[in-house]
Design an enzyme around this catalytic site. Structure first.
Site, PDB file in Angstrom:
ATOM      1  N   HIS A 126       0.829  -1.211   0.000  1.00 41.96           N
ATOM      2  CA  HIS A 126       0.000   0.000   0.000  1.00 41.96           C
ATOM      3  C   HIS A 126       0.864   1.261   0.000  1.00 41.96           C
ATOM      4  CE1 HIS A 126      -3.718   2.233   1.262  1.00 41.96           C
ATOM      5  NE2 HIS A 126      -2.820   3.065   1.756  1.00 41.96           N
ATOM      6  N   GLU A 127       1.857   1.311   0.893  1.00 42.84           N
ATOM      7  CA  GLU A 127       2.706   2.498   0.990  1.00 42.84           C
ATOM      8  C   GLU A 127       3.639   2.615  -0.219  1.00 42.84           C
ATOM      9  OE1 GLU A 127       2.160   4.776   3.130  1.00 42.84           O
ATOM     10  OE2 GLU A 127       0.663   3.583   4.193  1.00 42.84           O
ATOM     11  N   HIS A 142       1.764   4.340  -2.959  1.00 43.13           N
ATOM     12  CA  HIS A 142       1.776   5.797  -2.784  1.00 43.13           C
ATOM     13  C   HIS A 142       3.101   6.377  -3.277  1.00 43.13           C
ATOM     14  CE1 HIS A 142      -1.950   6.095  -0.672  1.00 43.13           C
ATOM     15  NE2 HIS A 142      -1.536   5.517   0.445  1.00 43.13           N
TER      16      HIS A 142
END
Length: 221
Positions: A33-34, A37
């Site tokens: 997820h990170e 980003h």
């Protein structure tokens, strides 16, 4: 989990499964997820991400101790936010929204990958494998993997700061409304606690989960 454990409502097996699920989130799902980003921010122009050691799938670069403990004891938590600098973006509001959207999208894609793997194994793996302990473990792992990714995507799309949904919503808000949302960020933890303990958070997740589950298994016949 903490309150259930104190009341004696959970078994030792349930605690072990809960810890395993939290470990799965911390060491596999949240890093993806990170990384999403960071990767989108980098592609959109924030090259400083590369030098902040966040353009990585290494979970140690993303773990937030307080967030991990909350995940373990309260059922929700967070990783270290990626330090995106909007001044590198040609269109700051739009590109910040797209960077934020990348996280939940990565979870949905991971859920689809898990669903595809589950169906592939179910259709083509020898049947006797699913009768073994290893087969049962793989099957249960994929179910948890899909479920957690879906839940994380929905949770992060709730439009309150600093969740990703707020950044996405800000694309369409006037600056005054976007600034107001930034000002209430200091109350976010309280808001999430209230949503959680009143059942509103579960209602939102239960409402949206069936659609995303169908999406994860969209190629099922």
């Amino acid at each position: 989990m903490l309150f259930s454990f104190l009341r004696g409502d959970v078994s030792f097996q349930s605690v072990v499964i809960h810890i395993a699920v939290v470990a799965l989130m911390i060491f596999l799902i949240l890093p993806v997820h990170e990384f999403a980003h960071a990767g989108v921010a980098y592609l959109l122009g924030d090259k400083s991400i590369k030098y902040k050691n966040r353009l990585s799938l290494n979970p140690l670069q993303h773990i937030d101790i307080a967030g991990a403990l909350c995940m373990l004891f309260l059922g929700f938590g967070w990783a270290k936010p990626v330090p995106v600098n909007p001044y590198y973006f040609r269109k700051p509001k739009l590109y910040m929204g797209l960077t934020a959207l990348a996280g939940p999208v990565s979870n949905i894609l991971c859920g689809m990958l898990g669903g595809g793997t589950y169906l592939l194994l179910g259709n083509y793996a020898p049947r006797f494998l699913f009768a073994t302990n290893m087969g049962a473990f793989v099957s249960q792992f994929l179910i948890y993997f899909i479920s957690i990714n879906i839940t994380l995507a929905i949770f992060n799309l709730i439009p309150i700061p600093p969740l990703d949904g707020n950044r996405v919503l800000s694309i369409f808000l006037p600056d005054s409304a976007a600034n107001f949302m930034i000002r209430i960020e200091k109350y976010t933890f309280i808001i999430i606690i209230v949503l959680s303990f009143t059942g509103v958070l579960d209602f939102i997740i239960d409402l949206c989960s069936p659609f995303l589950l169908r999406l994860c298994f969209f190629f099922a016949v």
